[in-house]
Design a protein around this motif. Structure first.
Motif, PDB file in Angstrom:
ATOM      1  N   CYS A 201      47.806  45.971  25.656  1.00 14.83           N
ATOM      2  CA  CYS A 201      48.291  44.598  25.448  1.00 14.83           C
ATOM      3  C   CYS A 201      47.595  43.594  26.352  1.00 14.83           C
ATOM      4  O   CYS A 201      47.887  42.408  26.305  1.00 14.83           O
ATOM      5  CB  CYS A 201      49.794  44.531  25.684  1.00 14.83           C
ATOM      6  N   ASP A 202      46.702  44.070  27.206  1.00 17.74           N
ATOM      7  CA  ASP A 202      45.973  43.200  28.129  1.00 17.74           C
ATOM      8  C   ASP A 202      46.915  42.513  29.121  1.00 17.74           C
ATOM      9  O   ASP A 202      46.703  41.370  29.494  1.00 17.74           O
ATOM     10  CB  ASP A 202      45.170  42.154  27.325  1.00 17.74           C
ATOM     11  N   ASP A 203      47.972  43.227  29.534  1.00 10.87           N
ATOM     12  CA  ASP A 203      48.940  42.666  30.482  1.00 10.87           C
ATOM     13  C   ASP A 203      48.706  43.191  31.885  1.00 10.87           C
ATOM     14  O   ASP A 203      49.600  43.187  32.718  1.00 10.87           O
ATOM     15  CB  ASP A 203      50.368  43.041  30.061  1.00 10.87           C
ATOM     16  N   ILE A 204      47.512  43.665  32.148  1.00 11.05           N
ATOM     17  CA  ILE A 204      47.308  44.400  33.382  1.00 11.05           C
ATOM     18  C   ILE A 204      46.375  43.650  34.325  1.00 11.05           C
ATOM     19  O   ILE A 204      46.174  44.037  35.458  1.00 11.05           O
ATOM     20  CB  ILE A 204      46.784  45.790  33.023  1.00 11.05           C
ATOM     21  N   GLY A 205      45.804  42.554  33.818  1.00 10.99           N
ATOM     22  CA  GLY A 205      44.932  41.798  34.695  1.00 10.99           C
ATOM     23  C   GLY A 205      43.647  42.561  34.966  1.00 10.99           C
ATOM     24  O   GLY A 205      43.138  43.262  34.112  1.00 10.99           O
ATOM     25  N   GLU A 206      43.170  42.420  36.210  1.00  8.96           N
ATOM     26  CA  GLU A 206      41.828  42.891  36.511  1.00  8.96           C
ATOM     27  C   GLU A 206      41.842  44.366  36.892  1.00  8.96           C
ATOM     28  O   GLU A 206      41.765  44.724  38.054  1.00  8.96           O
ATOM     29  CB  GLU A 206      41.320  42.068  37.692  1.00  8.96           C
ATOM     30  N   ALA A 207      42.003  45.220  35.920  1.00  9.14           N
ATOM     31  CA  ALA A 207      42.003  46.653  36.189  1.00  9.14           C
ATOM     32  C   ALA A 207      40.775  47.227  35.519  1.00  9.14           C
ATOM     33  O   ALA A 207      40.188  46.598  34.643  1.00  9.14           O
ATOM     34  CB  ALA A 207      43.253  47.279  35.610  1.00  9.14           C
ATOM     35  N   SER A 208      40.382  48.425  35.940  1.00 12.61           N
ATOM     36  CA  SER A 208      39.252  48.999  35.216  1.00 12.61           C
ATOM     37  C   SER A 208      39.781  50.157  34.387  1.00 12.61           C
ATOM     38  O   SER A 208      40.546  50.987  34.883  1.00 12.61           O
ATOM     39  CB  SER A 208      38.178  49.474  36.176  1.00 12.61           C
ATOM     40  N   TYR A 209      39.443  50.149  33.129  1.00 12.68           N
ATOM     41  CA  TYR A 209      39.853  51.259  32.274  1.00 12.68           C
ATOM     42  C   TYR A 209      38.806  51.449  31.204  1.00 12.68           C
ATOM     43  O   TYR A 209      37.954  50.594  30.972  1.00 12.68           O
ATOM     44  CB  TYR A 209      41.229  51.020  31.661  1.00 12.68           C
ATOM     45  N   ASP A 210      38.905  52.599  30.571  1.00  9.73           N
ATOM     46  CA  ASP A 210      37.929  52.996  29.581  1.00  9.73           C
ATOM     47  C   ASP A 210      38.407  52.498  28.214  1.00  9.73           C
ATOM     48  O   ASP A 210      39.432  52.960  27.705  1.00  9.73           O
ATOM     49  CB  ASP A 210      37.836  54.526  29.627  1.00  9.73           C
ATOM     50  N   ASN A 211      37.690  51.530  27.634  1.00  9.19           N
ATOM     51  CA  ASN A 211      38.112  50.957  26.345  1.00  9.19           C
ATOM     52  C   ASN A 211      38.308  52.017  25.276  1.00  9.19           C
ATOM     53  O   ASN A 211      39.197  51.910  24.444  1.00  9.19           O
ATOM     54  CB  ASN A 211      37.063  49.962  25.832  1.00  9.19           C
ATOM     55  N   GLN A 212      37.440  53.029  25.293  1.00  8.15           N
ATOM     56  CA  GLN A 212      37.518  54.029  24.224  1.00  8.15           C
ATOM     57  C   GLN A 212      38.795  54.857  24.336  1.00  8.15           C
ATOM     58  O   GLN A 212      39.471  55.114  23.342  1.00  8.15           O
ATOM     59  CB  GLN A 212      36.271  54.919  24.235  1.00  8.15           C
ATOM     60  N   LEU A 213      39.126  55.249  25.568  1.00  8.46           N
ATOM     61  CA  LEU A 213      40.369  56.018  25.735  1.00  8.46           C
ATOM     62  C   LEU A 213      41.588  55.171  25.371  1.00  8.46           C
ATOM     63  O   LEU A 213      42.534  55.645  24.749  1.00  8.46           O
ATOM     64  CB  LEU A 213      40.503  56.509  27.183  1.00  8.46           C
ATOM     65  N   VAL A 214      41.549  53.910  25.772  1.00 13.94           N
ATOM     66  CA  VAL A 214      42.710  53.043  25.519  1.00 13.94           C
ATOM     67  C   VAL A 214      42.832  52.745  24.017  1.00 13.94           C
ATOM     68  O   VAL A 214      43.929  52.762  23.455  1.00 13.94           O
ATOM     69  CB  VAL A 214      42.615  51.757  26.375  1.00 13.94           C
ATOM     70  N   ALA A 215      41.703  52.517  23.347  1.00 11.94           N
ATOM     71  CA  ALA A 215      41.742  52.263  21.895  1.00 11.94           C
ATOM     72  C   ALA A 215      42.210  53.512  21.145  1.00 11.94           C
ATOM     73  O   ALA A 215      43.000  53.425  20.197  1.00 11.94           O
ATOM     74  CB  ALA A 215      40.367  51.822  21.395  1.00 11.94           C
ATOM     75  N   ALA A 271      35.800  50.307  19.802  1.00 11.30           N
ATOM     76  CA  ALA A 271      36.990  50.324  20.664  1.00 11.30           C
ATOM     77  C   ALA A 271      37.371  48.903  21.065  1.00 11.30           C
ATOM     78  O   ALA A 271      38.541  48.507  20.995  1.00 11.30           O
ATOM     79  CB  ALA A 271      36.710  51.167  21.910  1.00 11.30           C
ATOM     80  N   ARG A 272      36.372  48.121  21.477  1.00 11.08           N
ATOM     81  CA  ARG A 272      36.664  46.738  21.900  1.00 11.08           C
ATOM     82  C   ARG A 272      37.225  45.921  20.749  1.00 11.08           C
ATOM     83  O   ARG A 272      38.144  45.118  20.916  1.00 11.08           O
ATOM     84  CB  ARG A 272      35.386  46.064  22.413  1.00 11.08           C
ATOM     85  N   GLN A 273      36.638  46.125  19.564  1.00 16.96           N
ATOM     86  CA  GLN A 273      37.068  45.383  18.373  1.00 16.96           C
ATOM     87  C   GLN A 273      38.522  45.710  18.035  1.00 16.96           C
ATOM     88  O   GLN A 273      39.329  44.829  17.746  1.00 16.96           O
ATOM     89  CB  GLN A 273      36.156  45.734  17.183  1.00 16.96           C
ATOM     90  N   LEU A 274      38.836  47.000  18.097  1.00 15.94           N
ATOM     91  CA  LEU A 274      40.190  47.434  17.763  1.00 15.94           C
ATOM     92  C   LEU A 274      41.204  46.820  18.723  1.00 15.94           C
ATOM     93  O   LEU A 274      42.254  46.308  18.301  1.00 15.94           O
ATOM     94  CB  LEU A 274      40.228  48.958  17.878  1.00 15.94           C
ATOM     95  N   LEU A 275      40.872  46.854  20.019  1.00 13.58           N
ATOM     96  CA  LEU A 275      41.795  46.288  21.013  1.00 13.58           C
ATOM     97  C   LEU A 275      41.934  44.776  20.820  1.00 13.58           C
ATOM     98  O   LEU A 275      43.040  44.233  20.864  1.00 13.58           O
ATOM     99  CB  LEU A 275      41.308  46.609  22.435  1.00 13.58           C
ATOM    100  N   THR A 276      40.798  44.110  20.564  1.00 17.13           N
ATOM    101  CA  THR A 276      40.841  42.656  20.342  1.00 17.13           C
ATOM    102  C   THR A 276      41.673  42.327  19.107  1.00 17.13           C
ATOM    103  O   THR A 276      42.501  41.408  19.126  1.00 17.13           O
ATOM    104  CB  THR A 276      39.410  42.103  20.160  1.00 17.13           C
TER     105      THR A 276
END
Length: 293
Positions: A201-215, A271-276
């Motif tokens: 949900c992008d509610d985490i601010g400046e964290a580093s995570y793997d877009n592919q795992l999250v998607a 992954a980025r597209q899906l999250l967006t």
């Protein structure tokens, strides 16, 4: 099989230095506050509940604000209303971007002020404006809510925690002063499942995570929600958007299949597209949590 059983690694990292500082500032100011607005995200009202909020609020009045009501179906919203009422809480649903529901939040703060000033008068003290603070994860819509309460833009919205700079008091009316506090993230979030939802949900601010795992986790989550409660969600949100059925795939498998199907095999871009698409509401009004039955 829980959402994160497949992800046996610490999926999301953030920077405790920022957070410790924001938290320390907040605690110092909280002694001067009468009312705490706790802002959560309607898509994930449980994951956006800050574990320390109860100790911070103590005996003060808490007003529970659930923002982004436009991002979940009306039926799901009523289930949450029942869930919170059963726990003795009144949730105020808002769409702070458009000002929906904000008047009720303002009235709740003023009601707390009436009570406060009655107690002050009983003790022979003069009335004063009620002091409120808005607390929540980065990005849940705190700045939009403050701007709506003020009726003008004073607070810069920022996705990075700690960008809401030093704490400052903003006078909203003769009855209400508001402390503008930075987004606070727990210094450690033991629950990776909640962390994954915050990242989606992008509610985490400046964290580093793997877009592919999250998607991939998003796809798994949508599939399991459809199995549990398909009648509460838009029909087949992924199929409707991408014309590719997630049912035969794991989240990770779907990501790769979708990359082939749509994005020339570029999995990171997929992954980025899906999250967006999810964050912008292009998959429809899809909650990621339902009230525990």
């Amino acid at each position: 099989m829980g959402l994160t059983d497949n992800y046996k690694l610490n999926l999301i990292q953030w920077y405790p230095g920022h957070i410790a500082k924001a938290e320390k500032n907040l605690k110092e100011q909280l002694s001067r506050v009468d009312v705490v607005f706790e802002v959560r995200d309607a898509r994930i009202p449980l994951a956006t509940h800050h574990p320390q909020i109860d100790e911070w609020v103590g005996s003060k009045t808490r007003v529970l604000v659930i923002n982004r009501l436009d991002m979940i179906p009306a039926q799901v919203r009523s289930l949450w209303v029942d869930y919170f009422k059963n726990r003795g809480e009144t949730p105020y649903f808002t769409n702070a971007q458009h000002g929906q529901g904000v008047v009720a939040v303002s009235k709740a703060a003023q009601a707390a002020g009436v009570e406060l000033n009655q107690r002050r008068r009983d003790r022979g003290m003069l009335p004063r404006p009620v002091r409120a603070v808005v607390i929540g994860f980065p990005n849940v819509g705190k700045s939009a809510l403050i701007n709506r309460l003020l009726g003008k833009r004073v607070v810069e919205s920022a996705a990075r925690p700690g960008v809401t700079r030093q704490l400052r008091w903003v006078r909203i009316s003769d009855q209400l002063e508001l402390l503008d506090a930075p987004g606070v993230i727990p210094a450690k979030l033991g629950n990776q499942e909640a962390a994954v939802k915050l990242a989606i949900c992008d509610d985490i601010g400046e964290a580093s995570y793997d877009n592919q795992l999250v998607a991939a986790a998003l796809v798994d989550l949508l599939t399991s929600l459809e199995e549990q409660a398909g009648e509460l969600l838009p029909k087949s949100p992924l199929y409707a958007r991408y014309e590719l059925d997630p049912i035969p795939h794991t989240g990770e498998g779907y990501l790769h299949a979708l990359a082939e199907h749509r994005y020339k095999g570029d999995v990171e871009r997929t992954a980025r597209q899906l999250l967006t698409d999810y964050r912008k509401g292009f998959l429809g009004t899809v909650p990621l949590e339902l009230p525990p039955m």
